[in-house]
Design an enzyme around this catalytic site. Sequence first.
Site, PDB file in Angstrom:
ATOM      1  N   LEU A  49       3.253   8.981 -97.000  1.00 32.96           N
ATOM      2  CA  LEU A  49       3.653   8.728 -98.206  1.00 32.96           C
ATOM      3  C   LEU A  49       5.081   8.248 -98.552  1.00 32.96           C
ATOM      4  O   LEU A  49       5.551   7.299 -99.281  1.00 32.96           O
ATOM      5  CB  LEU A  49       2.952   9.540 -99.122  1.00 32.96           C
ATOM      6  CG  LEU A  49       1.591   9.594 -99.104  1.00 32.96           C
ATOM      7  CD1 LEU A  49       0.998  10.951-100.263  1.00 32.96           C
ATOM      8  CD2 LEU A  49       1.067   8.279 -99.992  1.00 32.96           C
ATOM      9  N   LYS A  53       6.758   4.955-100.170  1.00 30.72           N
ATOM     10  CA  LYS A  53       7.649   5.064-101.176  1.00 30.72           C
ATOM     11  C   LYS A  53       9.043   4.539-100.860  1.00 30.72           C
ATOM     12  O   LYS A  53       9.647   3.702-101.735  1.00 30.72           O
ATOM     13  CB  LYS A  53       7.740   6.555-101.786  1.00 30.72           C
ATOM     14  CG  LYS A  53       6.419   7.024-102.366  1.00 30.72           C
ATOM     15  CD  LYS A  53       6.570   8.532-102.679  1.00 30.72           C
ATOM     16  CE  LYS A  53       5.201   8.985-103.114  1.00 30.72           C
ATOM     17  NZ  LYS A  53       5.293  10.313-103.535  1.00 30.72           N
ATOM     18  N   PHE A  69      10.682  10.548-100.109  1.00 30.78           N
ATOM     19  CA  PHE A  69      10.208  11.787-100.278  1.00 30.78           C
ATOM     20  C   PHE A  69       8.692  11.903-100.492  1.00 30.78           C
ATOM     21  O   PHE A  69       8.025  11.175-100.985  1.00 30.78           O
ATOM     22  CB  PHE A  69      10.790  12.796-101.491  1.00 30.78           C
ATOM     23  CG  PHE A  69      12.369  12.805-101.366  1.00 30.78           C
ATOM     24  CD1 PHE A  69      12.904  13.820-100.737  1.00 30.78           C
ATOM     25  CD2 PHE A  69      13.016  11.735-101.882  1.00 30.78           C
ATOM     26  CE1 PHE A  69      14.298  14.018-100.923  1.00 30.78           C
ATOM     27  CE2 PHE A  69      14.436  11.772-101.817  1.00 30.78           C
ATOM     28  CZ  PHE A  69      15.091  12.967-101.408  1.00 30.78           C
ATOM     29  N   ASP A  70       8.297  13.010-100.076  1.00 25.70           N
ATOM     30  CA  ASP A  70       6.716  13.315-100.345  1.00 25.70           C
ATOM     31  C   ASP A  70       6.350  14.869-100.182  1.00 25.70           C
ATOM     32  O   ASP A  70       7.035  15.410 -99.140  1.00 25.70           O
ATOM     33  CB  ASP A  70       5.563  12.712 -99.859  1.00 25.70           C
ATOM     34  CG  ASP A  70       4.411  12.579-100.648  1.00 25.70           C
ATOM     35  OD1 ASP A  70       4.471  12.172-101.873  1.00 25.70           O
ATOM     36  OD2 ASP A  70       3.303  13.231-100.249  1.00 25.70           O
ATOM     37  N   SER A  71       5.459  15.545-100.732  1.00 20.39           N
ATOM     38  CA  SER A  71       5.232  16.835-100.490  1.00 20.39           C
ATOM     39  C   SER A  71       3.852  17.018-100.971  1.00 20.39           C
ATOM     40  O   SER A  71       3.319  16.436-102.011  1.00 20.39           O
ATOM     41  CB  SER A  71       6.167  17.885-101.082  1.00 20.39           C
ATOM     42  OG  SER A  71       5.944  17.715-102.659  1.00 20.39           O
TER      43      SER A  71
END
Length: 86
Positions: A49, A53, A69-71
């Site tokens: 992801l 992005k 970023f992703d979390s």
Amino acid sequence: MQKIILATSSPHRKKAFELLNLPFIAKGSDVNEYINQRPKKPEELTLFLARLKAEAVAKNFSEGILIGFDSVGWFNAKILEKPKTK
């Protein structure tokens, strides 16, 4: 100095970068996070992801350092999705 571009609309990530006292631009990606090809493992999902992005936001800039970023939350061997309501 190269421009720093954050592929995020998260106020928390923006605040963390403000603490670095470096100029940056933050732009959300509008990426659909629920596509069929989603990895099942949280480590793979966050990388997948974040890359989607970053690639989406990169289309709007011709130069600079772009950070994606992703979390995800992980509990009882399950990915916790974003809540649909408060």
